[in-house]
Design a protein around this motif. Structure first.
Motif, PDB file in Angstrom:
ATOM      1  N   PRO A 263       0.805  -1.222   0.000  1.00 54.70           N
ATOM      2  CA  PRO A 263       0.000   0.000   0.000  1.00 54.70           C
ATOM      3  C   PRO A 263       0.845   1.282   0.000  1.00 54.70           C
ATOM      4  N   LEU A 264       2.024   1.222   0.612  1.00 53.27           N
ATOM      5  CA  LEU A 264       2.888   2.398   0.618  1.00 53.27           C
ATOM      6  C   LEU A 264       3.382   2.707  -0.788  1.00 53.27           C
ATOM      7  N   GLU A 265       3.852   1.695  -1.477  1.00 51.43           N
ATOM      8  CA  GLU A 265       4.356   1.903  -2.833  1.00 51.43           C
ATOM      9  C   GLU A 265       3.225   2.305  -3.777  1.00 51.43           C
ATOM     10  N   ALA A 266       2.078   1.646  -3.665  1.00 44.88           N
ATOM     11  CA  ALA A 266       0.939   1.983  -4.522  1.00 44.88           C
ATOM     12  C   ALA A 266       0.443   3.396  -4.223  1.00 44.88           C
ATOM     13  N   GLY A 267       0.279   3.710  -2.953  1.00 45.31           N
ATOM     14  CA  GLY A 267      -0.198   5.035  -2.568  1.00 45.31           C
ATOM     15  C   GLY A 267       0.748   6.138  -2.987  1.00 45.31           C
ATOM     16  N   ALA A 268       2.046   5.869  -2.915  1.00 43.25           N
ATOM     17  CA  ALA A 268       3.024   6.866  -3.350  1.00 43.25           C
ATOM     18  C   ALA A 268       2.863   7.185  -4.831  1.00 43.25           C
ATOM     19  N   MET A 269       2.358   6.215  -5.588  1.00 39.21           N
ATOM     20  CA  MET A 269       2.133   6.410  -7.020  1.00 39.21           C
ATOM     21  C   MET A 269       0.665   6.742  -7.318  1.00 39.21           C
ATOM     22  N   GLN A 270      -0.084   7.090  -6.275  1.00 34.63           N
ATOM     23  CA  GLN A 270      -1.492   7.492  -6.360  1.00 34.63           C
ATOM     24  C   GLN A 270      -2.408   6.396  -6.901  1.00 34.63           C
ATOM     25  N   ALA A 271      -2.143   5.154  -6.495  1.00 30.66           N
ATOM     26  CA  ALA A 271      -3.047   4.052  -6.817  1.00 30.66           C
ATOM     27  C   ALA A 271      -3.762   3.647  -5.529  1.00 30.66           C
ATOM     28  N   LEU A 272      -5.046   3.470  -5.617  1.00 30.48           N
ATOM     29  CA  LEU A 272      -5.863   3.039  -4.482  1.00 30.48           C
ATOM     30  C   LEU A 272      -5.557   1.579  -4.177  1.00 30.48           C
ATOM     31  N   THR A 273      -5.391   1.236  -2.891  1.00 30.96           N
ATOM     32  CA  THR A 273      -5.074  -0.139  -2.516  1.00 30.96           C
ATOM     33  C   THR A 273      -6.223  -0.779  -1.744  1.00 30.96           C
ATOM     34  N   ILE A 274      -6.477  -2.046  -2.088  1.00 25.19           N
ATOM     35  CA  ILE A 274      -7.401  -2.894  -1.337  1.00 25.19           C
ATOM     36  C   ILE A 274      -6.547  -4.041  -0.813  1.00 25.19           C
ATOM     37  N   ALA A 275      -6.479  -4.190   0.509  1.00 26.15           N
ATOM     38  CA  ALA A 275      -5.575  -5.176   1.099  1.00 26.15           C
ATOM     39  C   ALA A 275      -6.268  -5.962   2.208  1.00 26.15           C
ATOM     40  N   ALA A 276      -5.717  -7.130   2.486  1.00 27.14           N
ATOM     41  CA  ALA A 276      -6.209  -7.964   3.578  1.00 27.14           C
ATOM     42  C   ALA A 276      -6.020  -7.240   4.907  1.00 27.14           C
ATOM     43  N   ASP A 277      -7.005  -7.334   5.766  1.00 26.17           N
ATOM     44  CA  ASP A 277      -7.004  -6.636   7.055  1.00 26.17           C
ATOM     45  C   ASP A 277      -6.195  -7.418   8.090  1.00 26.17           C
ATOM     46  N   HIS A 278      -4.874  -7.429   7.880  1.00 23.25           N
ATOM     47  CA  HIS A 278      -3.977  -8.038   8.866  1.00 23.25           C
ATOM     48  C   HIS A 278      -2.569  -7.508   8.669  1.00 23.25           C
ATOM     49  N   GLY A 279      -1.734  -7.778   9.662  1.00 21.19           N
ATOM     50  CA  GLY A 279      -0.332  -7.383   9.583  1.00 21.19           C
ATOM     51  C   GLY A 279      -0.145  -5.890   9.401  1.00 21.19           C
ATOM     52  N   GLY A 280       0.915  -5.564   8.689  1.00 18.11           N
ATOM     53  CA  GLY A 280       1.282  -4.171   8.474  1.00 18.11           C
ATOM     54  C   GLY A 280       0.291  -3.380   7.647  1.00 18.11           C
ATOM     55  N   PHE A 281      -0.568  -4.070   6.899  1.00 21.75           N
ATOM     56  CA  PHE A 281      -1.560  -3.344   6.107  1.00 21.75           C
ATOM     57  C   PHE A 281      -2.478  -2.516   7.004  1.00 21.75           C
ATOM     58  N   ARG A 282      -2.695  -2.978   8.223  1.00 23.64           N
ATOM     59  CA  ARG A 282      -3.545  -2.228   9.169  1.00 23.64           C
ATOM     60  C   ARG A 282      -2.917  -0.890   9.542  1.00 23.64           C
TER      61      ARG A 282
END
Length: 164
Positions: free
Chosen positions: A76-95
């Motif tokens: 999500p950090l890399e995607a967000g830095a490039m202005q892409a919306l991220t959908i990720a599993a609700d666990h680990g560092g994604f939270r």
């Protein structure tokens, strides 16, 4: 993707980036599943990518449906830095890296229906709404995960532990 296609029709394309790393049987099983579900009109297997920033910049939405929690949640950090919306599993560092509904979306790990619902929601956003989330993600990343911010926070922990 079959659930998303059933809901939205063939109005999107899902590109899977990454090679099989020598696991030919995995790729063959993935291709067979795509064939069985008649997903070829909306699916592409791109293989290895030498320029992930460019790939992320071209994406409207990035999925991170990991089964096992990642300790940091870099996608999500890399995607967000490039202005892409991220959908990720609700666990680990994604939270930590996604504020659900504000900088991206989290779905219940392993819950295909929840992943499909979040994907349908994201694909239903207007360009302006998706851009607004992407800007919020980029700001969240800059404010909380910039290298200087992270190193300063780590040093502050060490100082506190040392009583400095």
């Amino acid at each position: 993707m079959a659930k998303v296609r059933d809901a939205l029709g063939e109005t999107f394309v899902c590109v899977i980036i990454g090679d099989d790393q020598g696991n030919v049987k995995y790729r063959q099983s993935l291709e067979a599943r795509i064939e069985k579900l008649n997903l070829w009109p909306v699916m592409r297997l791109a293989g290895h990518c030498n320029d992930m920033p460019a790939a992320l910049k071209l994406a409207d939405i990035v999925l991170a449906p990991t089964r096992a929690p990642e300790p940091f949640g870099r996608i999500p950090l890399e995607a967000g830095a490039m202005q892409a919306l991220t959908i990720a599993a609700d666990h680990g560092g994604f939270r930590e890296t996604i504020v659900d509904g504000t900088t991206g979306y989290l779905f219940k790990p392993g819950d295909i229906d929840d992943l499909a619902a979040k994907s349908i929601t994201a694909l239903g956003l207007s360009d302006d709404e998706r851009h607004d989330l992407a800007i919020k993600a980029q700001t969240h990343i800059r404010d909380n995960f910039a290298l200087t911010k992270m190193t300063d926070s780590t040093i502050a922990v060490y100082r506190a532990l040392l009583g400095l």
